[in-house]
Scaffold this active site. Structure first.
Site: not given
Ligand code: FBP
Length: 547
Positions: A78, A142, A172-173, A199-200, A202, A239, A421-422
């Site tokens: 991601g 991916r 991590d993967d 990177k992530t 998360d 509200k 995604y934002e």
């Molecule tokens: P990475 O672990 O590859 O950095 O991805 C993070 C992430 O943004 C997660 O938060 C989310 O669940 C996933 O990618 C969404 O994946 P995709 O971009 O394939 O829809």
């Protein structure tokens, strides 16, 4: 390409780096390492890269190497803000070592290495992307790098382009795979080094030596800005209850950081749900009670933050997912042949009685997601499960029941949102711009020092960048054995939210007050220019972890 005034100003921004790598630097080796768990298994699987020492770069008297280095870089998984700065850091690093060095970018993620799709990243290209968000310079993907045939295809292209080292920028993967690749290339004595970068968004690729994964800082700042805007809207209109789901495939770091920044009424933390063995009904009751308590004070509005991975932390559902993973891995070929409208039936028939009952009790949209949608690493695609909507509906039903029983007197109208995604391609904050560029520079130094199987590391990040510590951590030191697709595999241990850690403890001490009062904080947008206390601050998570 047309550019905004901010983009033009950002392009000229010079990222800050640790003082120790600014000029001449020297590599200092520390003590040998052990993996975090399952030492015997990891050692057996990684005979060449196990036990290597942690290394640091300290001020030296002469430049590291003078021979030209050719590097291939891969963006994996991601998007996360700052990826382009890792790449510009590598570029500047290898060019500083020798101006004839070359950087190649493999296109579309790890598959670019296997399919031999690449471009040479020249100074003109790099300059277009400095301090920008996104991974569009070379694209990401991916594809899992795990088969020997893929590794061998990698050797072919590296030989052709005279590439000495590959840098894999991933989570991590992907970093686990980087280490497998490093080990294989050492075994084959093909002279190709492999370096990883954390990177992530998360935030779950961290440990004692890797303080944070890049992108977490910017993404959580973007989400917090928008959550703050929604809080202010809620407090103006008075509200709606807003149910906001936040990305973070499994760990709840993103949600916790946003809660620390914005002080919403209810925040769910997946790791706590698991530790307290909560059911879906426990969670719904907890939120409904918070709504009822505020309604009793005439406050019929509020904010609920829901981590994306929540569903997987509910113990009964976690057990179900574990059995589903094993069952689907064992019967994959047969399952693929089953017609789409028969797949749910197939799953129910092949699960134990207990898990089949739980599976059937879930809303259809959720059970379909769990059974049908997997990413190439075999993970449930939690981002597709609409937990925020599910919870809002279930809380609404409970409150309607309480109303009949006279236990709830207010109104309950909801809005739901999903922020993910934002934030993943936002222009990197100063922290991420500096951190990423430094990670890239350090990666080039690790390569010049002949290292392989290491992750680039920059520590002491709560201090000004000048005082950051640069070095490399053997990836095997972060590994343990875990079940993946039904088999035990060596993987980097994921960092979940620690319930005894500083960030959670602080949140826990405040949440009762935030639940009943309107204690919202409106952080506003990321500031790229201005005083350090506004523009250069790292996340609250990292500050509370290191205070
Ligand atoms: P990475 O672990 O590859 O950095 O991805 C993070 C992430 O943004 C997660 O938060 C989310 O669940 C996933 O990618 C969404 O994946 P995709 O971009 O394939 O829809």
């Amino acid at each position: 390409m047309d550019k905004s005034a901010l983009q033009i100003a950002r392009a000229a921004y010079q990222p800050k780096v640790p003082a120790s790598i600014k000029g001449a630097t020297q590599l200092v080796e520390g003590k040998a390492t052990e993996s975090v768990a399952d030492q015997a298994d990891i050692k057996k699987l990684f005979p060449n890269t196990y036990g290597m020492p942690i290394v640091t770069f300290e001020k030296g008297t002469q430049a590291l190497a003078s021979k030209a280095i050719n590097v291939g870089v891969i963006l994996s998984g991601g998007q996360a803000p700052g990826g382009h700065n890792v790449i510009s850091g590598i570029f500047d690093g290898i060019k500083a070592i020798n101006k004839d060095s070359k950087l190649y970018g493999f296109l579309g993620g790890p598959s670019g290495l296997v399919d031999h799709k690449y471009i040479e990243l020249t100074a003109d290209i790099i300059d277009e992307y400095r301090n920008t968000g996104g991974f569009d310079i070379i694209g990401s993907g991916r594809t899992k790098l795990e088969e020997v045939e893929q590794f061998d295809k990698g050797i072919e292209i590296c030989k052709k382009l005279n590439i000495n080292a590959i840098v894999i920028i991933g989570g991590d993967d992907s970093n686990t795979n980087a280490c497998v690749l490093a080990e294989y290339y050492l075994q084959k004595k093909c002279g190709i080094q492999v370096i990883g970068c954390p990177k992530t968004i998360d935030g779950d690729l961290k440990n004692e030596m890797i303080e944070t994964s890049f992108g977490f800082d910017t993404a959580t700042k973007v989400y917090s800005e928008v959550i703050g805007n929604i809080e202010r809207d809620a407090n103006s209109a008075k509200k709606y209850w807003h149910f906001i789901k936040l990305m973070g495939r499994s760990a709840s770091h993103v949600t916790l950081e946003c809660a620390l920044q914005t002080q919403p009424n209810v925040t769910l933390i997946g790791e706590e749900v698991e530790a307290k063995k909560q059911t879906l009904d426990d969670i719904v009751t907890y939120i409904a009670q918070a709504v009822a308590n505020r309604a009793a004070k005439g406050l019929n509005f509020g904010i609920v933050l829901v981590p994306e991975g929540l569903i997987e932390f509910i113990p009964a559902i976690k057990k179900l997912i574990a059995e589903l993973n094993d069952m689907l891995a064992a019967n994959q070929a047969e399952f693929d042949k089953v017609a789409d409208d028969q797949k749910i039936d197939y799953v129910v028939k092949h699960l134990s009685k207990e898990n089949a009952a739980i599976f059937e009790s879930l809303p259809v949209a959720v059970s379909r997601q769990l059974a049908l949608e997997r990413d190439p690493h075999g993970n449930v695609q939690v981002s597709l499960i609409e937990t925020e909507q599910l919870l809002a509906e279930m809380v609404g039903k409970k409150l309607a029941q309480w109303k009949k029983e006279g236990k709830f007197v207010g109104k309950f109208a909801t809005q739901h949102h999903f922020f993910g995604y934002e934030g993943r391609c936002a222009a990197p904050s100063n922290f991420d711009a500096d951190y990423c560029y430094s990670l890239g520079r350090v990666a080039s130094l690790l390569i010049a020092s002949g290292k392989t199987g290491y992750m680039s590391s920059v520590r002491n990040t709560t201090k000004p960048a000048d005082q950051w510590l640069a070095g490399g951590i053997p990836i095997t030191a972060m590994m343990n054995m875990e079940k993946r697709n039904g088999k035990m595999k060596p993987v980097i241990q994921k960092a979940l939210v620690k319930l005894d850690g500083g960030p959670f403890k602080f949140f826990e001490s405040k949440r009762a007050q935030w639940a009943i009062e309107t204690a919202f904080v409106y952080p506003g947008p990321i500031q790229y220019f201005g005083p350090a206390e506004v523009a250069d601050q790292p996340t609250k998570t990292i500050r509370l972890e290191h205070q």
